[in-house]
Design a protein around this motif. Structure first.
Motif, PDB file in Angstrom:
ATOM      1  N   ILE A   1       0.815  -1.232   0.061  1.00  0.00           N
ATOM      2  CA  ILE A   1      -0.021   0.084   0.039  1.00  0.00           C
ATOM      3  C   ILE A   1       0.881   1.035  -0.069  1.00  0.00           C
ATOM      4  O   ILE A   1       1.535   1.522   0.898  1.00  0.00           O
ATOM      5  N   PRO A   2       0.680   2.239  -0.931  1.00  0.00           N
ATOM      6  CA  PRO A   2       1.651   3.309  -0.934  1.00  0.00           C
ATOM      7  C   PRO A   2       1.167   4.165   0.410  1.00  0.00           C
ATOM      8  O   PRO A   2       0.062   4.334   0.950  1.00  0.00           O
ATOM      9  N   ALA A   3       2.371   4.794   1.121  1.00  0.00           N
ATOM     10  CA  ALA A   3       2.124   5.408   2.001  1.00  0.00           C
ATOM     11  C   ALA A   3       1.189   6.909   2.059  1.00  0.00           C
ATOM     12  O   ALA A   3       0.597   7.097   2.798  1.00  0.00           O
ATOM     13  N   THR A   4       1.343   7.234   0.550  1.00  0.00           N
ATOM     14  CA  THR A   4       0.629   8.270   0.477  1.00  0.00           C
ATOM     15  C   THR A   4      -0.809   8.401   0.608  1.00  0.00           C
ATOM     16  O   THR A   4      -1.796   8.980   0.649  1.00  0.00           O
ATOM     17  N   VAL A   5      -1.258   6.862   0.412  1.00  0.00           N
ATOM     18  CA  VAL A   5      -2.852   6.628   0.449  1.00  0.00           C
ATOM     19  C   VAL A   5      -3.126   6.895   1.888  1.00  0.00           C
ATOM     20  O   VAL A   5      -4.139   7.587   2.012  1.00  0.00           O
ATOM     21  N   LEU A   6      -2.311   6.370   2.961  1.00  0.00           N
ATOM     22  CA  LEU A   6      -2.748   6.186   4.105  1.00  0.00           C
ATOM     23  C   LEU A   6      -2.426   7.474   4.996  1.00  0.00           C
ATOM     24  O   LEU A   6      -2.832   7.751   5.990  1.00  0.00           O
ATOM     25  N   THR A   7      -1.720   8.593   4.249  1.00  0.00           N
ATOM     26  CA  THR A   7      -1.521   9.557   4.915  1.00  0.00           C
ATOM     27  C   THR A   7      -2.284  10.939   4.133  1.00  0.00           C
ATOM     28  O   THR A   7      -1.974  11.926   4.299  1.00  0.00           O
ATOM     29  N   SER A   8      -3.260  10.530   3.126  1.00  0.00           N
ATOM     30  CA  SER A   8      -3.909  11.634   2.576  1.00  0.00           C
ATOM     31  C   SER A   8      -4.964  12.305   3.346  1.00  0.00           C
ATOM     32  O   SER A   8      -5.133  11.812   4.386  1.00  0.00           O
TER      33      SER A   8
ATOM     34  N   VAL B   1       0.069  14.145   9.181  1.00  0.00           N
ATOM     35  CA  VAL B   1       0.788  12.982   8.490  1.00  0.00           C
ATOM     36  C   VAL B   1       1.851  12.241   9.517  1.00  0.00           C
ATOM     37  O   VAL B   1       1.840  11.133   9.375  1.00  0.00           O
ATOM     38  N   ASP B   2       2.426  12.874  10.394  1.00  0.00           N
ATOM     39  CA  ASP B   2       3.175  12.278  11.220  1.00  0.00           C
ATOM     40  C   ASP B   2       2.735  11.430  12.167  1.00  0.00           C
ATOM     41  O   ASP B   2       3.115  10.140  12.599  1.00  0.00           O
ATOM     42  N   ASP B   3       1.344  11.705  12.498  1.00  0.00           N
ATOM     43  CA  ASP B   3       0.609  10.895  13.628  1.00  0.00           C
ATOM     44  C   ASP B   3       0.182   9.747  12.942  1.00  0.00           C
ATOM     45  O   ASP B   3       0.400   8.568  13.352  1.00  0.00           O
ATOM     46  N   ALA B   4       0.013   9.722  11.468  1.00  0.00           N
ATOM     47  CA  ALA B   4      -0.751   8.649  10.851  1.00  0.00           C
ATOM     48  C   ALA B   4       0.865   7.726  10.473  1.00  0.00           C
ATOM     49  O   ALA B   4       0.423   6.486  10.746  1.00  0.00           O
ATOM     50  N   THR B   5       1.807   8.349  10.364  1.00  0.00           N
ATOM     51  CA  THR B   5       3.281   7.489  10.032  1.00  0.00           C
ATOM     52  C   THR B   5       3.351   6.770  11.390  1.00  0.00           C
ATOM     53  O   THR B   5       3.967   5.661  11.536  1.00  0.00           O
ATOM     54  N   ASP B   6       3.171   7.624  12.478  1.00  0.00           N
ATOM     55  CA  ASP B   6       3.632   6.987  13.830  1.00  0.00           C
ATOM     56  C   ASP B   6       2.495   5.634  14.080  1.00  0.00           C
ATOM     57  O   ASP B   6       3.112   4.627  14.996  1.00  0.00           O
ATOM     58  N   ALA B   7       1.258   5.745  13.703  1.00  0.00           N
ATOM     59  CA  ALA B   7       0.505   4.751  13.821  1.00  0.00           C
ATOM     60  C   ALA B   7       0.848   3.649  13.190  1.00  0.00           C
ATOM     61  O   ALA B   7       0.897   2.500  13.659  1.00  0.00           O
ATOM     62  N   LEU B   8       1.273   3.787  11.849  1.00  0.00           N
ATOM     63  CA  LEU B   8       1.736   2.660  11.100  1.00  0.00           C
ATOM     64  C   LEU B   8       3.127   2.148  11.710  1.00  0.00           C
ATOM     65  O   LEU B   8       3.376   0.870  11.948  1.00  0.00           O
ATOM     66  N   ARG B   9       3.816   2.787  12.416  1.00  0.00           N
ATOM     67  CA  ARG B   9       5.135   2.272  13.218  1.00  0.00           C
ATOM     68  C   ARG B   9       4.666   1.693  14.543  1.00  0.00           C
ATOM     69  O   ARG B   9       5.171   0.368  14.765  1.00  0.00           O
TER      70      ARG B   9
ATOM     71  N   THR C   1       7.683  -0.651   5.834  1.00  0.00           N
ATOM     72  CA  THR C   1       9.198  -0.406   5.183  1.00  0.00           C
ATOM     73  C   THR C   1       9.112   0.788   4.438  1.00  0.00           C
ATOM     74  O   THR C   1       8.837   0.912   3.087  1.00  0.00           O
ATOM     75  N   PRO C   2       9.440   2.120   4.817  1.00  0.00           N
ATOM     76  CA  PRO C   2       9.200   3.330   4.212  1.00  0.00           C
ATOM     77  C   PRO C   2      10.314   3.286   2.841  1.00  0.00           C
ATOM     78  O   PRO C   2      10.135   4.233   2.132  1.00  0.00           O
ATOM     79  N   SER C   3      11.345   2.690   3.111  1.00  0.00           N
ATOM     80  CA  SER C   3      12.403   2.653   1.824  1.00  0.00           C
ATOM     81  C   SER C   3      11.699   1.865   0.629  1.00  0.00           C
ATOM     82  O   SER C   3      12.370   1.773  -0.485  1.00  0.00           O
ATOM     83  N   THR C   4      10.691   1.379   0.616  1.00  0.00           N
ATOM     84  CA  THR C   4      10.094   0.536  -0.580  1.00  0.00           C
ATOM     85  C   THR C   4       8.935   1.506  -1.103  1.00  0.00           C
ATOM     86  O   THR C   4       7.799   1.651  -0.731  1.00  0.00           O
TER      87      THR C   4
ATOM     88  N   ALA D   1     -11.340   4.612  -0.698  1.00  0.00           N
ATOM     89  CA  ALA D   1     -11.592   4.939  -2.127  1.00  0.00           C
ATOM     90  C   ALA D   1     -11.362   6.452  -2.318  1.00  0.00           C
ATOM     91  O   ALA D   1     -10.677   6.683  -3.159  1.00  0.00           O
ATOM     92  N   ASP D   2     -11.845   7.275  -1.330  1.00  0.00           N
ATOM     93  CA  ASP D   2     -11.318   8.743  -1.284  1.00  0.00           C
ATOM     94  C   ASP D   2      -9.781   8.932  -1.476  1.00  0.00           C
ATOM     95  O   ASP D   2      -9.315   9.746  -2.130  1.00  0.00           O
ATOM     96  N   ALA D   3      -9.185   8.049  -0.517  1.00  0.00           N
ATOM     97  CA  ALA D   3      -7.714   8.047  -0.305  1.00  0.00           C
ATOM     98  C   ALA D   3      -6.924   7.710  -1.461  1.00  0.00           C
ATOM     99  O   ALA D   3      -5.975   8.348  -1.914  1.00  0.00           O
ATOM    100  N   LEU D   4      -7.527   6.593  -2.153  1.00  0.00           N
ATOM    101  CA  LEU D   4      -6.862   6.093  -3.353  1.00  0.00           C
ATOM    102  C   LEU D   4      -6.889   7.310  -4.493  1.00  0.00           C
ATOM    103  O   LEU D   4      -5.983   7.566  -5.187  1.00  0.00           O
ATOM    104  N   TYR D   5      -8.018   7.876  -4.679  1.00  0.00           N
ATOM    105  CA  TYR D   5      -8.307   8.938  -5.618  1.00  0.00           C
ATOM    106  C   TYR D   5      -7.490  10.256  -5.190  1.00  0.00           C
ATOM    107  O   TYR D   5      -7.013  10.873  -6.214  1.00  0.00           O
ATOM    108  N   GLU D   6      -7.255  10.429  -3.894  1.00  0.00           N
ATOM    109  CA  GLU D   6      -6.698  11.650  -3.738  1.00  0.00           C
ATOM    110  C   GLU D   6      -5.053  11.597  -4.087  1.00  0.00           C
ATOM    111  O   GLU D   6      -4.722  12.417  -4.738  1.00  0.00           O
ATOM    112  N   ALA D   7      -4.682  10.257  -3.731  1.00  0.00           N
ATOM    113  CA  ALA D   7      -3.102  10.006  -4.081  1.00  0.00           C
ATOM    114  C   ALA D   7      -2.799   9.819  -5.408  1.00  0.00           C
ATOM    115  O   ALA D   7      -1.680   9.726  -5.854  1.00  0.00           O
TER     116      ALA D   7
END
Length: 307
Positions: free
Chosen positions: A36-43, A71-79, A90-93, A125-131
């Motif tokens: 899943i692209p991170a941009t979707v989950l942080t949109s 965005v930082d909160d969402a990334t921390d939730a993934l961590r 894996t942010p490097s992927t 769906a909204d997040a995918l469209y936004e990304a």
């Protein structure tokens, strides 16, 4: 196993930023487990969902701010989910930063009430469209977004047709076509056409005609567009924007099918109606004027005049 994962989710939800791990997993559970692209989950749509659906009993922590999730909160939730082995972050992927086992996804989805699952699905769906970038230059990103849309459709197809077909469905097919996979785009829209008729009725438009024409069947595209126009005239009336847009789509198919004079005539008639309904400064009126000049030139060339 479900009980063990439930305990892990509860523990992840207590990690800072508290109360975000569970709603984040709700979104992850509906997308592609293989990336899943991170941009979707942080949109913005995903952040709004996380803000609205923080686990209620986690808000007692004095360090939790009432501010909107960032965005930082969402990334921390993934961590947090990563630390408890609920997802692989894996942010490097590129474009596949988040992976998750499909059993974790299934357990998460089955714990959601239908209404909550549908809401999460519309958010995805909204997040995918936004990304999705307006101009798709990164083919790997486009492929990842299409794969995630396919996974979302497999898990919650009905939610994507209420109250109307979600734009990400149509965007996915257009992505296939613009990437050069025109045959795949046509097949996709054939399936989407069937789904649209089942969910919205026979008078709802789709993009199947466009890709039919791009495959070379311009006469078929012209005929199908003419049939669609007849339905729009009956259902929406002659001055509805969708009716005018369909007329705009029909004219060039006639021209590409060999009737350049017919295309010019159709654009001349459409220009008169666009000026009357929309005004001379409306973008659609200006576009119609441009195509009128283009097809008049081609018609003159076909008849031996100066092109």
């Amino acid at each position: 196993m479900a009980a063990a994962w439930s305990l892990s989710i509860e523990h992840a939800d207590r990690l800072r930023p508290t109360s975000l791990a569970r709603p984040m997993l709700h979104l992850v559970a509906l997308l592609n487990p293989n990336g899943i692209p991170a941009t979707v989950l942080t949109s913005p749509p995903a952040l709004a969902y996380l803000t609205e659906h923080r686990t209620p009993d986690g808000g007692t922590d004095p360090d939790v701010s009432p501010r909107a999730v960032g965005v930082d909160d969402a990334t921390d939730a993934l961590r947090c989910l990563h630390r408890l082995s609920l997802v692989d972050h894996t942010p490097s992927t590129p474009h596949q930063e988040v992976r998750v086992h499909n059993l974790v996804q299934r357990a998460t989805r089955e714990a959601l009430p239908p209404a909550a699952r549908d809401l999460a699905a519309r958010t995805c769906a909204d997040a995918l469209y936004e990304a999705w970038p307006e101009v798709e230059r990164d083919t790997a990103l486009g492929q990842a977004l299409r794969a995630n849309t396919a996974a979302l459709t497999a898990h919650a197809a009905d939610a994507l047709w209420q109250p109307d077909g979600h734009p990400v469905l149509f965007h996915t097919g257009n992505s296939l076509g613009h990437t050069g996979l025109v045959t795949a785009a046509r097949a996709f829209f054939q399936d989407l056409h069937t789904a649209a008729r089942q969910n919205l009725g026979p008078d709802h438009p789709d993009d199947l005609i466009f890709w039919r024409g791009r495959l070379g069947d311009t006469s078929g595209a012209a005929t199908a567009t003419a049939e669609l126009l007849a339905d729009f005239l009956q259902v929406l009336g002659p001055d509805h924007p969708d009716t005018l847009s369909t007329r705009h789509n029909l004219a060039p198919w006639r021209g590409e099918a060999g009737d350049a004079a017919g295309a010019a005539t159709a654009f001349a008639e459409l220009q008169a109606d666009s000026l009357r309904v929309l005004g001379s400064d409306h973008p659609a009126s200006l576009t119609t004027r441009y195509y009128l000049a283009q097809w008049r030139g081609q018609a003159d060339g076909a008849s031996g005049g100066v092109r």
